[in-house]
Design an enzyme around this catalytic site. Structure first.
Site, short mmCIF file in Angstrom:
data_model
loop_
_atom_site.label_atom_id
_atom_site.label_comp_id
_atom_site.label_asym_id
_atom_site.label_seq_id
_atom_site.Cartn_x
_atom_site.Cartn_y
_atom_site.Cartn_z
N TYR A 43 -26.88 16.14 -2.41
CA TYR A 43 -26.76 16.67 -3.78
C TYR A 43 -28.11 16.65 -4.51
O TYR A 43 -28.80 15.62 -4.53
CB TYR A 43 -25.79 15.83 -4.61
N TYR A 93 -13.69 8.95 -12.50
CA TYR A 93 -13.43 7.76 -11.67
C TYR A 93 -13.89 6.49 -12.36
O TYR A 93 -13.12 5.53 -12.53
CB TYR A 93 -14.13 7.91 -10.30
N ASP A 101 0.86 -1.19 0.00
CA ASP A 101 0.00 0.00 0.00
C ASP A 101 0.89 1.24 0.00
O ASP A 101 1.86 1.31 0.75
CB ASP A 101 -0.91 -0.02 1.25
N THR A 149 -16.10 -1.96 -9.74
CA THR A 149 -17.28 -1.27 -9.21
C THR A 149 -18.45 -1.34 -10.20
O THR A 149 -18.24 -1.38 -11.41
CB THR A 149 -16.92 0.22 -8.96
N ASP A 150 -19.65 -1.26 -9.66
CA ASP A 150 -20.83 -1.21 -10.53
C ASP A 150 -20.88 0.09 -11.34
O ASP A 150 -21.63 0.19 -12.31
CB ASP A 150 -22.13 -1.39 -9.74
N GLU A 151 -20.08 1.09 -10.95
CA GLU A 151 -20.14 2.38 -11.64
C GLU A 151 -19.64 2.30 -13.08
O GLU A 151 -19.94 3.17 -13.89
CB GLU A 151 -19.37 3.44 -10.85
N LYS A 158 -17.14 9.67 1.91
CA LYS A 158 -18.25 9.02 1.19
C LYS A 158 -19.56 9.29 1.92
O LYS A 158 -19.57 9.59 3.12
CB LYS A 158 -18.01 7.50 1.10
N LYS A 169 -11.76 3.21 -13.76
CA LYS A 169 -11.96 1.83 -13.34
C LYS A 169 -12.32 0.95 -14.54
O LYS A 169 -11.84 -0.19 -14.65
CB LYS A 169 -13.06 1.74 -12.27
#
Ligand code: TYD
Length: 339
Positions: A205, A148, A33, A124-126, A187, A152
């Site tokens: 938001y 982002y 890391d 990620t699902d994004e 987050k 990914k």
């Protein structure tokens, strides 16, 4: 099993290491890391006494650091190392491309050169982008819309290209929005919990009707371990919690649980640029491996709130210094022009 876990000082990575060492007694872990703002040694402090665990400070973009971390041999690499926060990617996209695309490439090259038997990319699902209705399956076209999620997706596509081109033994998991202890308070859930504990308003938001599927970090980490052990090489597995909620619903739950009032403690602020309205995952493929989420959303959220209440010494230092600068860059103009 000897694992190289990258990004193991982060939120999901640290839970994964703890779970693997707890549930697989013959497992050994090297944690590589680079210690960005989100890589926190306190996340793994309880593991330091375990002789099966070791930590190496290093960057996945640095080929030498990666190669020296795998000397001695590893059976699998699990890549958690990533820049992960959409709002930061809007302010500063370059870091995301470097770590999420180039870093993934460096790891894939190591897999190829050293013939590592398994590589699992945590995604990620994004990457599927906004899904107006239904649920994303693993074969859906990727339509990322933030720097982002585009980074990914770039990483995922490199991983799958190494399978097609070099038969590198890869797996990809795509998790939904994750919550639980040890999540950096930028987050939605930990930001709102810690603001509410401190009697501060929370910045919601736009209209707050955006929808996310929430999964507890323990369920997400277990899914990654099970895909690593039983997934079919070359495949992608969705790991969703099956708890679709709007941000407004989450906010109302948190406000109520923390004994505050929506009238005084919720500020509707300018929306995120390019904000995806909805994510939802079809998880049938991971469920066929025998995995399914175990932690109900109400219980998971309550125990997470309790954890932040009981662990102020973990998060309070994180909300000073770097976080304050970020918070001002990200929220000052939004709060001034609150809706
Ligand atoms: P976030 O936790 O940043 O995860 P992601 O963007 O990866 O889904 O945000 C979750 C949702 O909460 C997202 O729709 C944006 C919204 N949100 C707010 O309304 N206010 C905030 O201050 C933050 C951080 C997020």
């Amino acid at each position: 099993m000897r694992l190289l876990v990258t990004g193991g000082l982060g939120f999901i990575g640290s839970h994964f290491i703890r779970l693997a060492l707890r549930e697989r007694p013959d497992c050994r872990v090297v944690n590589l890391d680079v210690m960005t703002y989100a890589g926190n040694p306190a996340n793994c402090a309880d593991l330091e006494a375990d002789s099966r665990y070791s930590f190496v400070k290093g960057d996945i973009c640095d080929r030498e650091a990666v190669e020296s971390a795998i000397t001695g041999g590893v059976d699998a690499i699990v890549n958690f190392a990533a820049e992960t926060h959409v709002d930061r990617s809007i302010l500063d996209p370059e870091h995301f491309i470097r770590t999420d695309v180039l870093g993934t490439h460096v790891l894939l090259e190591a897999v190829r050169r050293f013939q590592i038997p398994r590589f699992l990319q945590v995604s990620t699902d994004e990457v599927y982008g906004d899904v107006a209705t239904g649920a994303s399956t693993e074969s859906d076209v990727l339509r990322p819309r933030s720097p982002y999620s585009a980074s990914k997706a770039g990483g995922d596509l490199q991983v799958l290209a190494y399978w097609a081109t070099y038969q590198a033994p890869v797996l990809v998991t795509r998790g939904s929005n994750t919550y639980g202890p040890y999540q950096y308070p930028e987050k939605l859930i930990p930001l709102f919990i810690t603001n509410l504990i401190d009697d501060q308003p929370v910045p919601l938001y736009g209209d707050g009707k955006q929808e996310r599927d929430w999964i507890h970090v323990e369920d997400h980490a277990r899914g990654i371990l099970e895909v690593l052990e039983r997934g079919e090489i070359g495949n992608v597995y969705n790991l969703g919690g099956g708890n679709n909620r709007t941000n407004l619903e989450i906010t109302q739950l948190l406000v109520r649980e923390l004994g505050r009032s929506a009238d005084t403690h919720v500020t509707h602020v300018l929306d995120r640029e390019g904000h995806d309205r909805r994510y939802a995952l079809d998880t049938a493929k991971a469920r066929k491996l025998g995995w399914s989420p175990r932690i109900g959303f109400q219980d998971g959220l309550r125990s997470t709130i309790e954890w932040y209440r009981a662990n102020e010494s973990w998060w309070r230092p994180l909300r000073s210094g770097e976080f304050k600068d970020y918070f001002n860059r990200q929220y000052a103009h939004r709060l001034v022009t609150a809706l």
